[in-house]
Design an enzyme around this catalytic site. Structure first.
Site, PDB file in Angstrom:
ATOM      1  N   ASN A  88      35.802  43.026  37.873  1.00 43.72           N
ATOM      2  CA  ASN A  88      36.324  43.769  36.555  1.00 43.72           C
ATOM      3  C   ASN A  88      35.839  45.171  36.429  1.00 43.72           C
ATOM      4  OD1 ASN A  88      37.469  44.091  33.929  1.00 43.72           O
ATOM      5  ND2 ASN A  88      38.562  42.517  34.678  1.00 43.72           N
ATOM      6  N   ARG A  89      36.069  45.759  35.469  1.00 40.20           N
ATOM      7  CA  ARG A  89      35.799  47.169  35.336  1.00 40.20           C
ATOM      8  C   ARG A  89      34.535  47.455  34.452  1.00 40.20           C
ATOM      9  NH1 ARG A  89      40.893  45.576  34.786  1.00 40.20           N
ATOM     10  NH2 ARG A  89      42.487  46.749  35.963  1.00 40.20           N
ATOM     11  N   HIS A 114      35.956  45.881  40.249  1.00 33.52           N
ATOM     12  CA  HIS A 114      35.528  44.992  41.248  1.00 33.52           C
ATOM     13  C   HIS A 114      34.668  45.594  42.393  1.00 33.52           C
ATOM     14  CE1 HIS A 114      38.057  42.249  39.432  1.00 33.52           C
ATOM     15  NE2 HIS A 114      39.394  42.514  39.986  1.00 33.52           N
ATOM     16  N   HIS A 191      38.586  35.309  43.515  1.00 32.67           N
ATOM     17  CA  HIS A 191      39.819  36.047  42.960  1.00 32.67           C
ATOM     18  C   HIS A 191      40.892  35.388  43.585  1.00 32.67           C
ATOM     19  CE1 HIS A 191      42.447  38.916  41.413  1.00 32.67           C
ATOM     20  NE2 HIS A 191      41.264  39.529  40.623  1.00 32.67           N
ATOM     21  N   THR A 192      41.177  34.116  43.506  1.00 36.40           N
ATOM     22  CA  THR A 192      42.150  33.418  44.277  1.00 36.40           C
ATOM     23  C   THR A 192      43.503  33.447  43.251  1.00 36.40           C
ATOM     24  OG1 THR A 192      40.778  31.919  45.121  1.00 36.40           O
ATOM     25  CG2 THR A 192      42.931  31.218  45.203  1.00 36.40           C
ATOM     26  N   TYR A 193      44.554  33.798  43.669  1.00 31.37           N
ATOM     27  CA  TYR A 193      45.873  33.610  43.154  1.00 31.37           C
ATOM     28  C   TYR A 193      46.605  32.330  43.323  1.00 31.37           C
ATOM     29  CZ  TYR A 193      45.749  38.777  42.544  1.00 31.37           C
ATOM     30  OH  TYR A 193      45.433  40.108  42.451  1.00 31.37           O
ATOM     31  N   ASP A 257      46.083  39.726  31.038  1.00 30.15           N
ATOM     32  CA  ASP A 257      45.080  40.311  32.117  1.00 30.15           C
ATOM     33  C   ASP A 257      43.987  40.790  30.808  1.00 30.15           C
ATOM     34  OD1 ASP A 257      43.327  41.336  33.957  1.00 30.15           O
ATOM     35  OD2 ASP A 257      44.538  43.172  34.290  1.00 30.15           O
ATOM     36  N   GLN A 294      38.624  35.018  33.190  1.00 28.29           N
ATOM     37  CA  GLN A 294      39.782  36.149  32.936  1.00 28.29           C
ATOM     38  C   GLN A 294      41.188  35.600  33.639  1.00 28.29           C
ATOM     39  OE1 GLN A 294      39.181  39.372  32.102  1.00 28.29           O
ATOM     40  NE2 GLN A 294      41.048  40.666  32.687  1.00 28.29           N
ATOM     41  N   GLU A 321      40.059  33.638  36.475  1.00 33.69           N
ATOM     42  CA  GLU A 321      38.541  34.054  37.404  1.00 33.69           C
ATOM     43  C   GLU A 321      37.356  33.803  36.305  1.00 33.69           C
ATOM     44  OE1 GLU A 321      39.536  38.194  38.150  1.00 33.69           O
ATOM     45  OE2 GLU A 321      41.547  37.742  38.005  1.00 33.69           O
TER      46      GLU A 321
END
Length: 357
Positions: A88-89, A114, A191-193, A257, A294, A321
């Protein structure tokens, strides 16, 4: 039998060498498969990435496929990869630790996202152990992050293991890190979609999600946490009971998000979230030992070319996540992400798959 596929990307990297930080990596990029009964999971060691999950649904024998993007450093979706050193940020791409100020490599405006320009998702990992089948098929990836990589202090040894649990449709993910010589922040993410219908079925707005979290961390216009921890009650972020993803999404300008503060004892493995597709009956449950998760509805997924030339668009998948809170290095009230030499980082995720009639 039909094959349900999503985020299938072409791979031109099976025997290619990767170039990392200006030097040629000695590890070749390859595909590795774990099999247990009617379940199969495939990986590549570029980013320690999950590229395929195949399971039955209530209609067919095979479930999902997810092949990752071509190997390059221009990807902004991080599909299936391990991201780090810090996910993340980080606001302003900087933080202070033990009286020293560290400037990181920004890659989203003035912020770091990331892990920077070349994070853990863009490096080739060593395959430390590989057992394709048997009682508990598993694979272990390892990566050495050098002192100063993307601006982070200290050398770091990282391993990620994936195991198929015998007797159940479980994927167990363990992310570990050891600080070798300096204290450093670590916050790894898988980070799987997920699209539980089909890779080319459109959006996930009709899928059902439940998140076991009573609070969340609000963000500013740059998606940086404000430092507040707020209740989900009375907001579109309330998923304590199952809700259809699209039922309240029009109240949010950027979709979902956001980081949730998971209910339960910190550090203990606990049920975190559930996603369900009513049409196919596919259900995915998620457990973790981390304090946050997340929920991302992929608003920024746009014009990504996949299997058969299909182009993925916003809301084409969802991410859940697990990890520590974003920008924790700049918020003392958040759980710390700093690990010290002699005290290791351990992040556990368990994906449980089932079919609902």
């Amino acid at each position: 039998m039909a094959r349900i596929s999503f985020f299938l990307f072409s791979l031109f990297i099976i025997v290619a060498y990767a170039f990392i930080n200006g030097s040629e990596a000695k590890e070749k990029v390859g595909i590795y498969e774990l099999k247990k009964g009617d379940m199969s999971v495939k990986f590549i060691n570029c980013g320690a990435t999950i590229v395929s999950v195949i399971l039955p649904d209530k209609y067919v024998k095979e479930y999902m496929e997810n092949l990752r993007r071509d190997f390059h450093h221009n990807d902004t979706s991080y599909i299936g990869s391990i991201v780090g050193r810090v996910a993340n940020r980080i606001a302003g791409a900087q933080f202070t630790l033990n009286g020293l100020h560290y400037k990181l490599v920004p890659n989203e405006g003035k912020n770091m996202l990331h892990g920077g320009l070349v994070g853990f998702s863009d490096v080739v990992w060593k395959v430390k152990m590989y057992k394709k089948d048997g009682y508990a098929p598993s694979i272990v990836f390892a990566y050495h992050s050098y002192d100063g990589e993307e601006g982070f202090p200290g050398a770091l040894e990282v391993t990620v293991s994936y195991t198929l649990h015998p007797g159940n449709r479980l994927i167990i993910v363990k992310m570990k890190a050891k600080a070798l010589n300096k204290a450093t922040p670590v916050n790894l993410v898988q980070h799987t979609y997920w699209n539980l219908v089909n890779h080319n079925s459109g959006d996930i707005l009709s899928e059902q999600v439940q998140i076991f979290a009573s609070s969340y961390t609000p963000v500013d216009s740059q998606l940086i946490p404000t430092g507040e921890i707020a209740t989900v009650k009375g907001t579109p972020y309330d998923f304590l009971k199952p809700h259809i993803v699209g039922s309240r999404i029009n109240k949010l300008t950027k979709g979902y998000d956001i980081n949730y503060v998971i209910d339960g004892v910190p550090g203990k493995l606990k049920k975190t979230a559930m996603a369900k597709d009513n049409k196919s009956g596919r259900v995915m449950e998620l457990f973790t030992n981390q304090p946050g998760v997340q929920f991302y509805s992929a608003k920024f997924l746009k014009d990504v070319k996949g299997k058969g030339g299909y182009v993925y668009q916003p809301f084409g998948a969802l991410c859940l996540e697990t990890r520590a809170f974003p920008d924790s290095v700049n918020h003392p009230n958040f759980p710390s992400t700093i690990i010290h030499p002699g005290k290791d980082y351990k992040h556990v995720m368990v994906f449980m798959f089932s079919i609902s009639s």
